[in-house]
Motif scaffolding. Structure first.
Motif, PDB file in Angstrom:
ATOM      1  N   PHE A 146       0.813  -1.223   0.000  1.00 27.53           N
ATOM      2  CA  PHE A 146       0.000   0.000   0.000  1.00 27.53           C
ATOM      3  C   PHE A 146       0.845   1.272   0.000  1.00 27.53           C
ATOM      4  N   LEU A 147       2.160   1.150  -0.238  1.00 24.58           N
ATOM      5  CA  LEU A 147       3.013   2.344  -0.163  1.00 24.58           C
ATOM      6  C   LEU A 147       2.650   3.355  -1.247  1.00 24.58           C
ATOM      7  N   LYS A 201      -6.780  -4.697  -1.746  1.00 26.95           N
ATOM      8  CA  LYS A 201      -5.812  -3.809  -2.409  1.00 26.95           C
ATOM      9  C   LYS A 201      -6.503  -2.932  -3.461  1.00 26.95           C
ATOM     10  N   ASN A 205      -7.668   1.365  -3.450  1.00 28.61           N
ATOM     11  CA  ASN A 205      -7.351   2.383  -4.455  1.00 28.61           C
ATOM     12  C   ASN A 205      -8.614   2.958  -5.093  1.00 28.61           C
ATOM     13  N   TYR A 246      -6.800  12.797   0.864  1.00 28.02           N
ATOM     14  CA  TYR A 246      -7.324  12.631  -0.509  1.00 28.02           C
ATOM     15  C   TYR A 246      -8.479  13.576  -0.821  1.00 28.02           C
ATOM     16  N   CYS A 257      -0.918   3.451 -10.585  1.00 25.68           N
ATOM     17  CA  CYS A 257      -1.768   2.565  -9.771  1.00 25.68           C
ATOM     18  C   CYS A 257      -3.249   2.900  -9.799  1.00 25.68           C
TER      19      CYS A 257
HETATM   20  O1  LIG Z   1      -5.884  14.621  -2.337  1.00 25.66           O
HETATM   21  C1  LIG Z   1      -5.335  14.128  -3.329  1.00 25.66           C
HETATM   22  C2  LIG Z   1      -4.481  13.012  -3.276  1.00 25.66           C
HETATM   23  C3  LIG Z   1      -3.910  12.532  -4.445  1.00 25.66           C
HETATM   24  N1  LIG Z   1      -4.175  13.133  -5.628  1.00 25.66           N
HETATM   25  C4  LIG Z   1      -3.602  12.578  -6.875  1.00 25.66           C
HETATM   26  O2  LIG Z   1      -3.878  11.183  -6.928  1.00 25.66           O
HETATM   27  C5  LIG Z   1      -2.848  10.481  -7.597  1.00 25.66           C
HETATM   28  C6  LIG Z   1      -2.349   9.325  -6.761  1.00 25.66           C
HETATM   29  O3  LIG Z   1      -1.698   9.824  -5.604  1.00 25.66           O
HETATM   30  P1  LIG Z   1      -1.079   8.828  -4.504  1.00 25.66           P
HETATM   31  O4  LIG Z   1      -2.156   7.979  -3.976  1.00 25.66           O
HETATM   32  O5  LIG Z   1      -0.338   9.657  -3.539  1.00 25.66           O
HETATM   33  O6  LIG Z   1      -0.054   8.036  -5.419  1.00 25.66           O
HETATM   34  P2  LIG Z   1       0.507   6.562  -5.554  1.00 25.66           P
HETATM   35  O7  LIG Z   1       1.936   6.602  -5.157  1.00 25.66           O
HETATM   36  O8  LIG Z   1       0.135   6.077  -6.903  1.00 25.66           O
HETATM   37  O9  LIG Z   1      -0.229   5.669  -4.430  1.00 25.66           O
HETATM   38  C7  LIG Z   1      -1.473   5.016  -4.656  1.00 25.66           C
HETATM   39  O10 LIG Z   1      -1.303   3.826  -5.394  1.00 25.66           O
HETATM   40  C8  LIG Z   1      -0.374   2.883  -4.805  1.00 25.66           C
HETATM   41  C9  LIG Z   1      -0.259   1.719  -5.776  1.00 25.66           C
HETATM   42  O11 LIG Z   1      -1.335   0.851  -5.698  1.00 25.66           O
HETATM   43  C10 LIG Z   1      -0.917   2.445  -3.449  1.00 25.66           C
HETATM   44  O12 LIG Z   1      -0.015   1.533  -2.863  1.00 25.66           O
HETATM   45  C11 LIG Z   1      -1.111   3.663  -2.552  1.00 25.66           C
HETATM   46  O13 LIG Z   1      -1.703   3.254  -1.323  1.00 25.66           O
HETATM   47  C12 LIG Z   1      -2.033   4.649  -3.270  1.00 25.66           C
HETATM   48  O14 LIG Z   1      -2.155   5.841  -2.489  1.00 25.66           O
HETATM   49  C13 LIG Z   1      -1.763  11.528  -7.899  1.00 25.66           C
HETATM   50  O15 LIG Z   1      -1.907  11.948  -9.241  1.00 25.66           O
HETATM   51  C14 LIG Z   1      -2.078  12.662  -6.947  1.00 25.66           C
HETATM   52  O16 LIG Z   1      -1.672  13.926  -7.396  1.00 25.66           O
HETATM   53  C15 LIG Z   1      -5.015  14.235  -5.707  1.00 25.66           C
HETATM   54  O17 LIG Z   1      -5.260  14.788  -6.776  1.00 25.66           O
HETATM   55  N2  LIG Z   1      -5.570  14.703  -4.544  1.00 25.66           N
END
Ligand SMILES: O=c1ccn([C@@H]2O[C@H](COP(=O)(O)OP(=O)(O)O[C@H]3O[C@H](CO)[C@@H](O)[C@H](O)[C@H]3O)[C@@H](O)[C@H]2O)c(=O)[nH]1
Ligand SMILES: NC(=O)c1ccc[n+]([C@@H]2O[C@H](COP(=O)([O-])OP(=O)(O)OC[C@H]3O[C@@H](n4cnc5c(N)ncnc54)[C@H](O)[C@@H]3O)[C@@H](O)[C@H]2O)c1
Length: 432
Positions: A146-147, A201, A205, A246, A257
């Protein structure tokens, strides 16, 4: 314990480093020989803060090794290879089965396969059948990761939960021992079956994507009603049942992801003969957002044909070098399609890895100020801290940005200050 991590990408590298920090001796294997050479000799092939230092330290302590081959005594395998999705959500499991084939060709019966790659519901049990048909006997456990990129090592070492999907208690005992340092920190340890673990999982997401997509839709309503997006997010997030995470508006969610996992989950509904009404709507809403934003940019600039537009931030969010599924790239494609000329800047993106469908005009720069040269407008597409520290006063005084228009898709600049400096400032939830 001796552990092998298979597939040293964003997840595999952090898993390897994290497990070594927990005290295990870790062997990281990847088929990409160049990647292994870079890991051994530097520089680290991907950007994740603080990781290079940890690699050097663990490597010197002989707790971490990298190579392209398995070792005969390897028994515990974390599978972290990529599982890319096509547009219809079909996941390509070829890399996962290729990795399994190469392991079973090498190790004797009795190994433990921990599936950390994100896979469609039911995959772990299909792998069990696959191994049975091959007449080999190894245990298979689902242990989703979940990272978040950009916070990856912290997330690995401080997860909200560890999910284990196992069909036998012997595997559970091994995993309890393996994760003991985290269990000592009282991190919730959820034991379930492999199918449920896989679903947890992808469903997690899907929930996150839902939240972002709804907030972005509400942001559009803020523009029309003159409601305050920041106060709206805060007001919603203070409800403990909803939570503040979020709820940041932006150009749409991206990355390797969220978009992939929703498409894959949506396909699973379809395959099992039931309809998901929500998931396709979230995908559509997010895709529509890129067009909406480009239409707003076009309206603000009074047309964009042959106009130079500077864009800061190419990765899918800050603190990573990953541009997979980046909203910035989708927006650039749409701007290029309308014959805009793009000047791009990002502090970590490896520009030579970027490809475009649109063969328009695009140029990348190594410093933020040069990027502005002759540009009509600046778009801020990701929330890198450094963009907040740019000397906009100097940019204004020296007339570096032709029309003095700044479009902030992450609302990271101080509106009052930037307006006082003489810029026309457009932000999310108010103008876009
Ligand atoms: O309030 C928010 C939070 C995120 N984002 C966007 O959402 C996308 C995903 O962000 P984030 O979740 O931080 O990125 P990942 O590193 O892809 O992580 C997600 O995907 C991973 C792969 O499955 C999981 O392990 C994580 O738990 C899950 O948060 C990005 O474009 C962010 O800019 C927003 O627009 N607004
Ligand atoms: N990136 C994330 O933030 C994240 C977080 C949680 C889960 N996941 C999931 O983890 C998995 C890996 O994602 P990633 O972003 O690390 O992918 P990645 O593309 O960065 O890394 C995959 C690695 O696997 C290697 N590989 C491919 N086939 C191999 C084989 N047969 N043997 C050995 N190595 C092989 C590739 O060379 C590559 O280095 C995916 O299923 C993804 O959905 C990703």
């Amino acid at each position: 314990m001796y552990i092998t991590v298979v597939g040293i990408g964003y997840v595999g590298l952090i898993t390897a480093v994290g497990l070594a920090i927990l005290g295990h001796t870790v062997h990281g294997v990847d088929i990409d020989a160049q990647k292994i050479a870079d890991l051994l000799n530097g520089p680290c092939p991907l950007y994740e803060k603080n990781v290079q230092k940890k690699i050097n330290y663990l490597y010197a302590k002989k707790l971490l090794h990298f190579g392209t081959h398995y070792r005969r005594h390897d028994r515990i395998f974390f599978l972290t290879v990529g599982t890319p999705a096509s547009q219809d959500g079909t996941i390509d499991l070829t890399p996962l089965y290729a990795a399994i084939d190469s392991i079973i060709a090498f190790v004797p019966n009795g190994a433990l396969f921990l599936i950390k790659s994100t896979v469609p519901v039911g995959t772990s049990r299909k792998i069990v059948h696959y191994l049975r048909e091959k007449n080999v006997c190894h245990a298979v456990v689902s242990n989703p990761e979940f990272l978040r990129e950009g916070n990856a090592l912290y997330d690995f070492l401080n997860p909200d939960r560890i999910v284990i999907g196992a069909d036998n208690t012997h595997c559970t005992a091994i995993l309890t021992k393996l994760y003991q340092p985290l269990l000592n920190k009282k991190i919730p340890f959820l034991l379930t079956d492999p199918t449920t673990a896989e679903l947890i999982k992808q469903a997690s997401n899907a929930f996150l994507a839902n939240k972002i997509a709804l907030l972005n839709e509400l942001s559009d309503l803020c523009v029309q009603t003159k409601a305050d997006l920041g106060a709206l997010s805060l007001g919603i997030g203070l409800d403990k049942r909803i939570g503040e995470a979020y709820l940041k508006g932006g150009p749409g969610f991206g990355g390797s992801c969220l978009p992939k996992d929703i498409r894959s989950l949506s396909r699973s509904f379809h395959q099992y003969g039931i309809a998901s009404h929500i998931l396709p709507a979230v995908i559509t809403a997010n895709n529509h957002r890129f067009t909406y934003i480009v239409n707003r940019i076009t309206a603000i600039l009074g047309g964009i044909k042959n106009k130079i537009i500077a864009l800061y931030g190419l990765t899918f969010k800050a603190d990573t070098d990953d541009t997979r599924g980046s909203p910035s790239l989708s927006i650039i494609e749409l701007l290029l399609a309308q014959k805009a000329i793009i000047h791009g800047y990002d502090p970590k993106t490896k520009y030579d890895l970027l490809t475009y469908n649109e063969k328009g005009s695009i140029k990348f720069f190594s410093n933020p100020e040069e990027t502005l040269c002759e540009a009509e407008a600046l778009i801020i597409a990701t929330e890198w801290d450094m963009f907040q520290n740019i000397d906009f006063e100097k940019i204004k005084t020296k007339g570096m940005l032709k029309s003095n228009i700044i479009i902030d898709l992450r609302n990271i600049l101080n509106k009052n200050l930037i307006q006082q400096q003489g810029f026309s400032y457009y932000c999310l939830g108010r103008d876009i």
